[in-house]
Design a protein around this motif. Sequence first.
Motif: not given
Length: 186
Positions: A87-92, A99-121
Amino acid sequence: ETALVVRLVCEDHTFQQFLKDWTKSLDGNMAKHPYLMPLFGGYLCQTAASKTSDQDAQPLLLALAIDHYTTVLQSKADGNTKYFSQMQLSFAHLNSGAEWPQVEEMLMHASDYHKDRGEALKAVIQHYRVRKEYGIAYMMSAIAMQSHLGKVPADVLWFVEPSFYQWKILNYHASICKHIGNGSEA
């Protein structure tokens, strides 16, 4: 300038919370958690980049933050720490001009590491709400409603936001429904 940035970083509320969480996760044994040092470096550089007025230093600090978070993601860190790092990598990257599409993809990828968290979403939902792109915001908030409403993840470190899971998801979704003319769902 450097002394001012260091002072501002140390006084920053979120950085102080990060230090508390970081100290808890150390568990008295840095050797057991070697990925925590690059996590600290990444968050320190990212916070310093947000506080400096030196236009030459900011991109360098963000590049260092990106390198540190990438190191954490390549380590044997736990899923919770990798989620936060992703998530922090996405913000950095966003603050580095990605560009936003790249950042959005990175944020959505955060759930691969912890499916129960939603702060990136949440960050994705907020992006579309601010830009008044309510159709996409609706799709994302509907996912958040189904996946995270009322489900505060247990045993989570690194800036979990209980209010997001308890009521903010519902608030965001209702607001978005109102904007798209779906009053009955709101």
